[in-house]
Design a protein around this motif. Structure first.
Motif, PDB file in Angstrom:
ATOM      1  N   MET A   1      -6.088   8.325  -1.075  1.00 55.40           N
ATOM      2  CA  MET A   1      -5.690   7.414  -2.122  1.00 55.40           C
ATOM      3  C   MET A   1      -6.896   7.140  -3.008  1.00 55.40           C
ATOM      4  N   LEU A   2      -6.668   7.239  -4.320  1.00 57.37           N
ATOM      5  CA  LEU A   2      -7.712   6.925  -5.296  1.00 57.37           C
ATOM      6  C   LEU A   2      -7.472   5.525  -5.840  1.00 57.37           C
ATOM      7  N   ILE A   3      -8.462   4.678  -5.705  1.00 58.24           N
ATOM      8  CA  ILE A   3      -8.434   3.357  -6.327  1.00 58.24           C
ATOM      9  C   ILE A   3      -9.559   3.361  -7.346  1.00 58.24           C
ATOM     10  N   THR A   4      -9.192   3.200  -8.599  1.00 55.30           N
ATOM     11  CA  THR A   4     -10.174   3.270  -9.669  1.00 55.30           C
ATOM     12  C   THR A   4     -10.040   2.070 -10.590  1.00 55.30           C
ATOM     13  N   GLY A  22      -6.929  -3.217   1.972  1.00 53.00           N
ATOM     14  CA  GLY A  22      -5.525  -3.178   2.374  1.00 53.00           C
ATOM     15  C   GLY A  22      -5.037  -1.766   2.629  1.00 53.00           C
ATOM     16  N   ALA A  23      -5.388  -0.852   1.747  1.00 55.91           N
ATOM     17  CA  ALA A  23      -4.980   0.545   1.909  1.00 55.91           C
ATOM     18  C   ALA A  23      -5.611   1.153   3.158  1.00 55.91           C
ATOM     19  N   GLY A  24      -6.876   0.837   3.381  1.00 54.31           N
ATOM     20  CA  GLY A  24      -7.583   1.379   4.534  1.00 54.31           C
ATOM     21  C   GLY A  24      -7.058   0.886   5.865  1.00 54.31           C
ATOM     22  N   ALA A  25      -6.302  -0.203   5.843  1.00 55.64           N
ATOM     23  CA  ALA A  25      -5.724  -0.757   7.070  1.00 55.64           C
ATOM     24  C   ALA A  25      -4.528   0.058   7.547  1.00 55.64           C
ATOM     25  N   VAL A  26      -4.021   0.940   6.708  1.00 56.46           N
ATOM     26  CA  VAL A  26      -2.883   1.778   7.082  1.00 56.46           C
ATOM     27  C   VAL A  26      -3.421   3.047   7.743  1.00 56.46           C
ATOM     28  N   VAL A  27      -3.007   3.283   8.967  1.00 56.08           N
ATOM     29  CA  VAL A  27      -3.484   4.424   9.745  1.00 56.08           C
ATOM     30  C   VAL A  27      -3.249   5.724   8.981  1.00 56.08           C
ATOM     31  N   GLY A  28      -4.282   6.550   8.937  1.00 53.84           N
ATOM     32  CA  GLY A  28      -4.183   7.854   8.287  1.00 53.84           C
ATOM     33  C   GLY A  28      -4.512   7.852   6.807  1.00 53.84           C
ATOM     34  N   THR A  29      -4.833   6.683   6.253  1.00 55.43           N
ATOM     35  CA  THR A  29      -5.136   6.600   4.828  1.00 55.43           C
ATOM     36  C   THR A  29      -6.633   6.756   4.591  1.00 55.43           C
ATOM     37  N   THR A  30      -6.984   7.660   3.712  1.00 56.26           N
ATOM     38  CA  THR A  30      -8.359   7.828   3.266  1.00 56.26           C
ATOM     39  C   THR A  30      -8.449   7.230   1.871  1.00 56.26           C
ATOM     40  N   VAL A  31      -9.424   6.357   1.674  1.00 55.14           N
ATOM     41  CA  VAL A  31      -9.559   5.654   0.400  1.00 55.14           C
ATOM     42  C   VAL A  31     -10.780   6.178  -0.351  1.00 55.14           C
ATOM     43  N   ASN A  32     -10.571   6.479  -1.620  1.00 55.14           N
ATOM     44  CA  ASN A  32     -11.635   6.881  -2.518  1.00 55.14           C
ATOM     45  C   ASN A  32     -11.710   5.804  -3.604  1.00 55.14           C
ATOM     46  N   LEU A  33     -12.740   4.965  -3.579  1.00 52.41           N
ATOM     47  CA  LEU A  33     -12.908   3.847  -4.511  1.00 52.41           C
ATOM     48  C   LEU A  33     -13.967   4.230  -5.537  1.00 52.41           C
ATOM     49  N   THR A  41     -11.378  15.371 -12.088  1.00 53.73           N
ATOM     50  CA  THR A  41     -10.057  15.991 -12.000  1.00 53.73           C
ATOM     51  C   THR A  41      -9.659  16.167 -10.543  1.00 53.73           C
ATOM     52  N   GLU A  42     -10.601  16.601  -9.718  1.00 56.46           N
ATOM     53  CA  GLU A  42     -10.316  16.812  -8.290  1.00 56.46           C
ATOM     54  C   GLU A  42      -9.900  15.506  -7.609  1.00 56.46           C
ATOM     55  N   ASP A  43     -10.514  14.382  -8.004  1.00 58.41           N
ATOM     56  CA  ASP A  43     -10.110  13.086  -7.436  1.00 58.41           C
ATOM     57  C   ASP A  43      -8.631  12.820  -7.706  1.00 58.41           C
ATOM     58  N   LEU A  44      -8.191  13.087  -8.931  1.00 63.26           N
ATOM     59  CA  LEU A  44      -6.787  12.863  -9.289  1.00 63.26           C
ATOM     60  C   LEU A  44      -5.863  13.826  -8.556  1.00 63.26           C
ATOM     61  N   LEU A  45      -6.217  15.090  -8.552  1.00 67.03           N
ATOM     62  CA  LEU A  45      -5.351  16.096  -7.944  1.00 67.03           C
ATOM     63  C   LEU A  45      -5.243  15.954  -6.431  1.00 67.03           C
ATOM     64  N   SER A  46      -6.302  15.528  -5.790  1.00 71.36           N
ATOM     65  CA  SER A  46      -6.284  15.429  -4.328  1.00 71.36           C
ATOM     66  C   SER A  46      -5.683  14.123  -3.811  1.00 71.36           C
ATOM     67  N   ALA A  47      -5.462  13.163  -4.676  1.00 72.39           N
ATOM     68  CA  ALA A  47      -4.918  11.873  -4.248  1.00 72.39           C
ATOM     69  C   ALA A  47      -3.397  11.925  -4.138  1.00 72.39           C
ATOM     70  N   ASP A  48      -2.867  11.351  -3.061  1.00 71.80           N
ATOM     71  CA  ASP A  48      -1.420  11.171  -2.927  1.00 71.80           C
ATOM     72  C   ASP A  48      -0.968   9.945  -3.692  1.00 71.80           C
ATOM     73  N   ARG A  80      -0.196  17.859 -18.995  1.00 70.83           N
ATOM     74  CA  ARG A  80       0.586  18.968 -19.558  1.00 70.83           C
ATOM     75  C   ARG A  80       1.521  19.615 -18.535  1.00 70.83           C
ATOM     76  N   ASP A  81       1.063  19.891 -17.358  1.00 72.85           N
ATOM     77  CA  ASP A  81       1.880  20.550 -16.337  1.00 72.85           C
ATOM     78  C   ASP A  81       2.421  19.577 -15.298  1.00 72.85           C
ATOM     79  N   ALA A  82       2.434  18.299 -15.637  1.00 69.96           N
ATOM     80  CA  ALA A  82       2.965  17.252 -14.743  1.00 69.96           C
ATOM     81  C   ALA A  82       2.344  17.320 -13.354  1.00 69.96           C
ATOM     82  N   LYS A  83       1.023  17.468 -13.308  1.00 69.77           N
ATOM     83  CA  LYS A  83       0.335  17.610 -12.031  1.00 69.77           C
ATOM     84  C   LYS A  83       0.298  16.320 -11.204  1.00 69.77           C
ATOM     85  N   MET A  84       0.629  15.188 -11.822  1.00 66.49           N
ATOM     86  CA  MET A  84       0.659  13.919 -11.089  1.00 66.49           C
ATOM     87  C   MET A  84       2.088  13.531 -10.690  1.00 66.49           C
ATOM     88  N   ARG A  85       3.035  14.378 -11.012  1.00 64.53           N
ATOM     89  CA  ARG A  85       4.453  14.121 -10.745  1.00 64.53           C
ATOM     90  C   ARG A  85       4.699  13.765  -9.278  1.00 64.53           C
TER      91      ARG A  85
END
Length: 171
Positions: A1-4, A22-33, A41-48, A80-85
């Motif tokens: 998860m990206l928090i920016t 709060g996000a980090g309290a959920v098991v299995g969540t990796t937080v990128n602040l 670009t990689e931060d956006l593409l790799s974030a769920d 353009r290619d709806a990569k965040m869809r």
């Protein structure tokens, strides 16, 4: 998860840290602040999931957050290619007065996220006076424990929703 976020006084940064907790309290969540100026670009593409925070200036987002969102088209190339869809998204804001345009600033972020075909998760409660926003003016308590709790709740809610979507995409 990206928090920016963008923060000048430290108030929006403190809320972002609460969202991350709060996000980090959920098991299995990796937080990128990260600050919006540091996102790649990689931060956006790799974030769920992506959560964006902004101070409110004249009823809208800060210039830095606006530039960040505008860059989704040119600099990051994700529009353009709806990569965040279908990625999960949310917003939070801080402002100096009870309203101060928090609702409109949050809706501006939501509009950009929806244009990128993302799934918006609400913070709960009203957008401006409650939920994922904080009043930080001279007559307010600033980022108190109550506001940090609402920030943690937003982070947790988004992380839980993203986990549900991830499980569903594997079946």
């Amino acid at each position: 998860m990206l928090i920016t976020y963008h923060s000048v006084t430290g108030n929006t940064e403190k809320m972002a840290e609460g969202v991350a907790d709060g996000a980090g309290a959920v098991v299995g969540t990796t937080v990128n602040l990260k600050r919006v100026s540091e996102v790649t670009t990689e931060d956006l593409l790799s974030a769920d999931a992506v959560i964006i925070g902004s101070p409110v200036y004249f009823g809208s987002v800060s210039g830095e957050v606006k530039v960040f969102l505008d860059n989704w088209f040119l600099k990051y190339g994700v529009f353009r290619d709806a990569k965040m869809r279908n990625k999960v998204a949310a917003a939070f804001v801080t402002g100096a007065a009870i309203s101060n345009g928090k609702e409109t600033a949050m809706l501006a972020i939501h509009a950009a996220l929806l244009m990128n075909q993302m799934v918006i998760v609400s913070p709960g409660g009203a957008l401006g006076a409650y939920g994922a926003s904080a009043t930080t003016g001279p007559d307010s308590p600033g980022i108190d424990e109550k506001k940090l709790e609402s920030a943690r709740a937003l982070g947790k809610r988004v992380a839980e929703f993203a986990a549900i979507l991830q499980r569903g995409s594997r079946t």
